[in-house]
Design a protein around this motif. Structure first.
Motif, short mmCIF file in Angstrom:
data_model
loop_
_atom_site.label_atom_id
_atom_site.label_comp_id
_atom_site.label_asym_id
_atom_site.label_seq_id
_atom_site.Cartn_x
_atom_site.Cartn_y
_atom_site.Cartn_z
N GLY A 199 51.86 40.64 85.90
CA GLY A 199 52.66 41.78 85.46
C GLY A 199 52.77 41.84 83.95
N GLY A 200 53.02 40.68 83.33
CA GLY A 200 53.09 40.63 81.87
C GLY A 200 51.76 40.94 81.21
N LEU A 201 50.67 40.42 81.81
CA LEU A 201 49.34 40.67 81.26
C LEU A 201 48.99 42.15 81.33
CD1 LEU A 201 46.67 39.58 80.12
CD2 LEU A 201 45.92 39.22 82.49
N PHE A 202 49.30 42.79 82.45
CA PHE A 202 49.03 44.23 82.58
C PHE A 202 49.76 45.02 81.51
CE2 PHE A 202 48.27 43.78 87.44
CZ PHE A 202 46.98 43.36 87.21
N MET A 203 51.04 44.65 81.28
CA MET A 203 51.81 45.38 80.28
C MET A 203 51.26 45.14 78.88
SD MET A 203 54.17 47.51 79.72
CE MET A 203 54.33 48.18 78.06
N ALA A 204 50.90 43.91 78.57
CA ALA A 204 50.37 43.60 77.24
C ALA A 204 49.06 44.34 76.99
CB ALA A 204 50.16 42.10 77.09
N VAL A 205 48.20 44.38 77.98
CA VAL A 205 46.92 45.10 77.83
C VAL A 205 47.18 46.59 77.65
CG1 VAL A 205 44.82 45.78 79.06
CG2 VAL A 205 45.55 43.39 79.07
N ALA A 206 48.06 47.15 78.46
CA ALA A 206 48.35 48.58 78.36
C ALA A 206 48.96 48.93 77.01
CB ALA A 206 49.30 49.00 79.49
N LEU A 207 49.91 48.12 76.57
CA LEU A 207 50.58 48.40 75.30
C LEU A 207 49.62 48.23 74.12
CD1 LEU A 207 53.19 49.10 73.82
CD2 LEU A 207 53.79 46.67 73.84
N GLY A 208 48.85 47.14 74.12
CA GLY A 208 47.92 46.91 73.02
C GLY A 208 46.82 47.95 72.96
N ALA A 209 46.24 48.27 74.13
CA ALA A 209 45.17 49.26 74.16
C ALA A 209 45.69 50.65 73.84
CB ALA A 209 44.49 49.25 75.53
N ALA A 232 61.32 35.49 80.63
CA ALA A 232 60.36 34.69 79.86
C ALA A 232 59.03 35.41 79.72
CB ALA A 232 60.16 33.32 80.53
N VAL A 233 58.56 36.04 80.79
CA VAL A 233 57.32 36.80 80.71
C VAL A 233 57.50 37.98 79.76
CG1 VAL A 233 55.66 38.19 82.03
CG2 VAL A 233 56.59 36.09 83.01
N PHE A 234 58.66 38.62 79.82
CA PHE A 234 58.98 39.75 78.94
C PHE A 234 58.87 39.35 77.47
CE2 PHE A 234 62.71 42.57 77.41
CZ PHE A 234 61.87 43.64 77.13
N SER A 280 50.50 41.68 73.19
CA SER A 280 49.99 43.04 72.98
C SER A 280 49.41 43.22 71.58
CB SER A 280 51.10 44.07 73.22
OG SER A 280 52.06 44.05 72.18
N THR A 281 49.98 42.50 70.58
CA THR A 281 49.41 42.61 69.23
C THR A 281 48.02 41.99 69.16
OG1 THR A 281 50.40 40.52 68.43
CG2 THR A 281 51.73 42.53 68.23
#
Length: 317
Positions: A32-42, A183-185, A192-193
């Motif tokens: 879930g954290g990885l999906f959010m980081a990828v979405a936010l960064g991309a 913690a994932v948050f 994402s950066t």
């Protein structure tokens, strides 16, 4: 039968399914954290380039990256759920009526807590206010609300308080699940950066600095605030029985709106803003988050008592 928020499907009269494996649970939670980081960064890398190519400025230029973040994050979660035979309802979404009620609860409790604490700060002379420009303020609330929903509230709650929380809650208790989700948050902004730094050169864009906190913010202060904020959002997510994830979305939106009006109103053209007597006044933010947590706890207990009363009422023969 469990009361309150249930992570997965409720069971019937048959035996409960075996607990999911630890590796699988942790994989889904981190996913879930990885999906959010990828979405936010991309989204933040590609969005400005796309908006510039389309000739967009102002609100439309802000809307494009926000829409991209949701357009990446939510389908990724939907795909992951479908692979397991689940749906968005299994992570806390609900029907239109229940979703709207939960959204209003989340926003109302958070805004009420902010009004109480900031009002006390104003009475104590810690805050003063500009004269409100009501048409400009109304326009800001609409445009900021749309961008904040698509850029932050909807994708972050779907991936984290939805997917990550549900994965952890299927195996662990509420406290462990809350701490694990938070913690994932905390990892998502920094990750994402990194994603943005990798994607931006590929599309001819400019990436921001890689780091744990947005540019110019103290990383320690930022992570402390993010921790309190994350725990408040988990409290919101567990405060209502129906469409609980929408309560977290409402709380997220209220938090972003209050802070951007009060502390950034002048820079954002919000039509209203607060002026701090000293930088330390920003400590009122974690204070009102703590008050909001208490408010959600009260709401949750009231809902539990109401559910128990309903279960004890005799049914009509």
């Amino acid at each position: 039968m469990a009361t309150g928020i249930q992570a997965g499907r409720t069971t019937g009269d048959g035996p409960c399914p075996p607990a999911p494996s630890l590796v699988g649970v942790l994989g889904r939670a981190l996913g879930g954290g990885l999906f959010m980081a990828v979405a936010l960064g991309a989204g933040t890398a590609v969005g400005p380039v796309l908006a510039d190519a389309l000739g967009f400025t102002g609100f439309l230029a802000r809307l494009v990256p926000a829409a991209l973040v949701s357009a990446v994050a939510v389908p990724l979660i939907g795909f992951a759920l479908r692979r397991r035979g689940d749906s968005l309802r299994d992570i806390g979404f609900g029907g239109p009526g229940a979703s709207l009620r939960a959204l209003l609860v989340g926003a109302g409790v958070t805004a009420g807590a902010a009004a109480l604490v900031l009002g006390m700060g104003t009475a104590a002379g810690l805050l003063s206010w500009s004269r409100p420009d009501l048409p400009e303020l109304a326009g800001f609330l609409v445009t900021n609300g749309v961008v904040a929903l698509l850029l932050e509230a909807l994708p972050e709650e779907t991936t984290l308080r939805g997917h990550t929380w549900t994965a952890l809650r299927g195996r662990f208790g509420g406290v462990v699940s809350a701490l694990g989700t938070t913690a994932v948050f905390l990892v998502v902004p920094g990750l994402s950066t990194v994603v943005e730094a990798g994607v931006a050169p590929l599309v001819g864009g400019d990436a921001g600095p890689v780091g744990l906190a947005p540019g110019g913010q103290n990383p320690v202060d930022y992570l402390i605030l993010l921790t309190v904020f994350g725990l408040m959002l988990v409290n919101a997510r567990t405060a209502v029985r129906h469409a609980p994830l929408c309560a977290a979305i409402g709380a997220h939106l209220a938090f972003l709106t209050v802070n951007r009006v009060v502390f950034e109103g002048d820079e954002r053209g919000a039509g209203w803003s607060g002026h701090l007597s000293s930088p330390d006044v920003e400590l009122l933010v974690p204070m009102y988050l703590l008050v909001a947590m208490a408010g959600f706890a009260v709401w949750r207990r009231a809902g539990s008592r109401s559910a128990r009363r309903d279960s004890l009422e005799p049914t009509a023969q």
